[in-house]
Design an enzyme around this catalytic site. Structure first.
Site, mmCIF file in Angstrom:
data_model
loop_
_atom_site.group_PDB
_atom_site.id
_atom_site.type_symbol
_atom_site.label_atom_id
_atom_site.label_comp_id
_atom_site.label_asym_id
_atom_site.label_seq_id
_atom_site.Cartn_x
_atom_site.Cartn_y
_atom_site.Cartn_z
ATOM 1 N N HIS A 1 0.876 -1.246 -0.104
ATOM 2 C CA HIS A 1 -0.121 -0.263 0.005
ATOM 3 C C HIS A 1 0.967 1.146 -0.025
ATOM 4 O O HIS A 1 0.278 2.361 -0.165
ATOM 5 C CB HIS A 1 -1.080 0.084 1.154
ATOM 6 C CG HIS A 1 -2.114 -0.972 1.132
ATOM 7 N ND1 HIS A 1 -3.227 -0.672 0.688
ATOM 8 C CD2 HIS A 1 -2.145 -2.337 1.219
ATOM 9 C CE1 HIS A 1 -3.973 -1.594 0.765
ATOM 10 N NE2 HIS A 1 -3.264 -2.788 1.082
ATOM 11 N N ASP B 1 3.414 9.443 -1.334
ATOM 12 C CA ASP B 1 2.236 8.634 -0.855
ATOM 13 C C ASP B 1 2.019 7.534 -2.023
ATOM 14 O O ASP B 1 1.923 7.836 -3.119
ATOM 15 C CB ASP B 1 1.058 9.669 -0.803
ATOM 16 C CG ASP B 1 0.090 9.360 0.257
ATOM 17 O OD1 ASP B 1 0.114 8.004 0.633
ATOM 18 O OD2 ASP B 1 -0.669 10.193 0.667
HETATM 19 O O1 F6P Z 1 -1.227 3.606 4.143
HETATM 20 C C1 F6P Z 1 -0.188 2.504 5.060
HETATM 21 C C2 F6P Z 1 -1.012 2.450 6.001
HETATM 22 O O2 F6P Z 1 -0.414 1.499 6.987
HETATM 23 C C3 F6P Z 1 -2.179 1.611 5.987
HETATM 24 O O3 F6P Z 1 -2.229 0.509 5.685
HETATM 25 C C4 F6P Z 1 -3.050 2.137 7.257
HETATM 26 O O4 F6P Z 1 -4.436 2.343 6.897
HETATM 27 C C5 F6P Z 1 -2.459 3.386 7.600
HETATM 28 O O5 F6P Z 1 -1.093 3.260 7.033
HETATM 29 C C6 F6P Z 1 -2.314 3.433 9.001
HETATM 30 O O6 F6P Z 1 -1.421 2.809 9.627
HETATM 31 P P1 F6P Z 1 -1.285 2.227 11.223
HETATM 32 O O7 F6P Z 1 -1.801 0.739 11.263
HETATM 33 O O8 F6P Z 1 0.289 2.257 11.632
HETATM 34 O O9 F6P Z 1 -2.163 3.235 12.145
#
Ligand code: F6P
Length: 479
Positions: free
Chosen positions: A164, A371
């Site tokens: 992602h 991003d």
């Molecule tokens: O965008 C990357 C990401 O890890 C997503 O998969 C997730 O929704 C977001 O960042 C939030 O991350 P965390 O689980 O570290 O709060």
């Protein structure tokens, strides 16, 4: 149809309502997209960390919850694992490295060992749940090695992996302690997907240069493994954001913002509070815009929502301090007794609230420094009133810019360019806004979260687990 088993570091928040839902609710995030894909498969499950910190002797216990036909299997992490694996290797090594923030990267072997051992533990907890014909779909940088751990336990079913976040260029990737080993582990997946072709190209370059894997334009071949690599841009769940006639009525009355900003114009920013999101750079650009265009003073408000995120990692609380100091300086220097240029809110909001907000705003400033995709950009487009759409100001360095080309594209590293983008958004004619919105909305509608899941899982179903290097490649389209 095969069952689908999703594995990600974190399970989604299953609560709903205003002001809850964790960081996912205010920042796009993978949860809504994955849920949309999961709902199409009967009997599917999602496994991951519950977000709870467990005692050392509790880590074997899998908790189970079924919500709207999807089985959620929760795994706890211990306090040490949260610190070394999640805060440490995931968010102090991989996150800054993959986003090209080289100065913030630190590599500690102790944290790397914890990263491996958490994935081994996840694999042994999840393996007994798997059937031979399941489709396994693993998500994100927290689980780069998970596929190999499962193979070592003996599971031979079809496994796909989706990243992602960006995949970095080779010079940065090689800063990892053992980059070749990370690639070898990734090659255990049958399909590896990225948001945009640029990230897939970086991955292929690393695999061919560091491992000597062969690339034929769609597949990597290495030591008897054949892996499909492609770009699968993630989308949103349209139904959550596209307005109903009642929503349009409410937003034409400006129910959310009217009382707060009067008839001033509104710019909105919605992010997790993360240094990759370019929040301080955006505030500085807004300040430059106000200084260079004084006629806009007291006529526009910039509303920035920053959802708390990874608060135990130093770079994150430092960035929070910087943002808050900056907001207060700009408001102090440029504000008036009856006007604060910036409204700053440090919390997460529900998707319902955000879609109302997106519709009432005149423009969104989605200007991350880097991003993988940025789903807030797509949410903003989907939420607009097609008769009176707002303008999207978007970084060229976000994956979303490859699809949303009719946005006002800016270079977030050049403050004056960002300030120019803000001016352009605020002065754009309604007919031009409508024209751009039509094109943007068509793209968002063509690439929903459901469509993303269908395309990725379609590849996984087709490709299967081919181990014979001489076997003809299945006919698949290049993404
Ligand atoms: O965008 C990357 C990401 O890890 C997503 O998969 C997730 O929704 C977001 O960042 C939030 O991350 P965390 O689980 O570290 O709060």
């Amino acid at each position: 149809m095969s069952r689908l088993v999703v594995v990600s570091n974190r399970l989604p928040s299953l609560r709903s309502g205003p002001n809850v839902g964790g960081p996912e609710a205010a920042a796009g995030g993978l949860a809504p997209a994955v849920l949309a894909a999961l709902r199409r498969h009967a009997g599917s499950s999602w496994c991951g960390w519950t977000g709870r910190v467990a005692q050392d002797d509790e880590t074997e216990a899998l908790s189970q919850r079924i919500v709207r036909g999807v089985r959620f299997l929760g795994l706890p992490l211990t306090k040490v694992e949260v610190e070394l694996y999640y805060n440490g290797y995931c968010n102090r090594t991989l996150w800054p490295l993959f986003h090209c923030f080289q100065d913030l990267v630190h590599v500690r072997l102790e944290e790397e060992r914890a990263y491996r051992s958490v994935q081994r533990r996840f694999a042994s907890a999840i393996a007994p749940q798997l059937r031979a014909d399941d489709l396994l779909w693993v998500h994100d940088y927290h689980l780069l090695l998970f596929g190999r751990e499962l193979r070592e336990i003996g599971w031979t079913g079809r496994a796909g992996f989706f990243l992602h976040i960006p995949f970095p260029p080779l010079e940065l990737f090689t800063l990892l302690a053992d980059p070749a080993d990370t690639l070898a582990a990734l090659l255990e997946y049958d399909v590896v997907g990225f948001h945009v072709p640029r990230f897939a190209e970086n991955y292929v370059q690393a695999a061919t240069r560091l491992l000597g894997a062969a690339w034929d334009g769609t597949h990597l071949r290495w030591r008897g493994r054949v892996q499909r690599v492609g770009a699968f841009p993630v989308g949103i769940d349209l139904a959550t954001f596209v307005p109903t006639p009642a929503d349009l009525e409410r937003s034409r009355r400006r129910e959310v913002l009217g009382k707060v900003v009067g008839d001033r114009r509104v710019l909105v920013g919605v992010d997790r509070l993360d240094y990759t999101k370019g929040i301080t750079e955006r505030i500085l650009a807004f300040e430059e815009f106000l200084r260079r265009s004084p006629e806009w003073r007291n006529r526009v408000v910039f509303l920035q929502i920053a959802a708390p995120s990874r608060t135990h990692v130093r770079a994150y609380h430092e960035r929070r301090r910087q943002v808050e100091t900056l907001v207060s300086r700009v408001n102090g220097e440029l504000g008036e007794h009856d006007w604060m240029p910036i409204r700053y809110l440090y919390r997460a909001y529900s998707q319902d609230f955000l879609s109302d907000l997106y519709r009432e705003a005149d423009a969104a400033l989605i200007t991350p420094l880097r991003d993988g995709m940025n789903l807030v950009a797509k949410e903003f487009v989907a939420a607009q009133d097609p008769e009176h759409p707002g303008t999207l100001v978007l970084s060229r360095t976000a994956g979303a810019a490859e699809e949303l080309r009719e946005a006002v594209l800016v270079n977030p590293f050049v403050q004056s360019d960002l300030a120019r983008g803000i001016h352009e958004a605020l002065t754009m004619s309604e007919s031009e806004r409508r024209r751009r919105h039509r094109a943007l909305f068509a793209r968002v509608r063509a690439g929903t979260a459901e469509e993303w899941g269908r395309r990725f899982l379609g590849e996984l179903e087709r490709v299967g687990r081919i181990t014979d290097p001489e076997a003809p490649a299945p006919s698949v389209m290049t993404s």
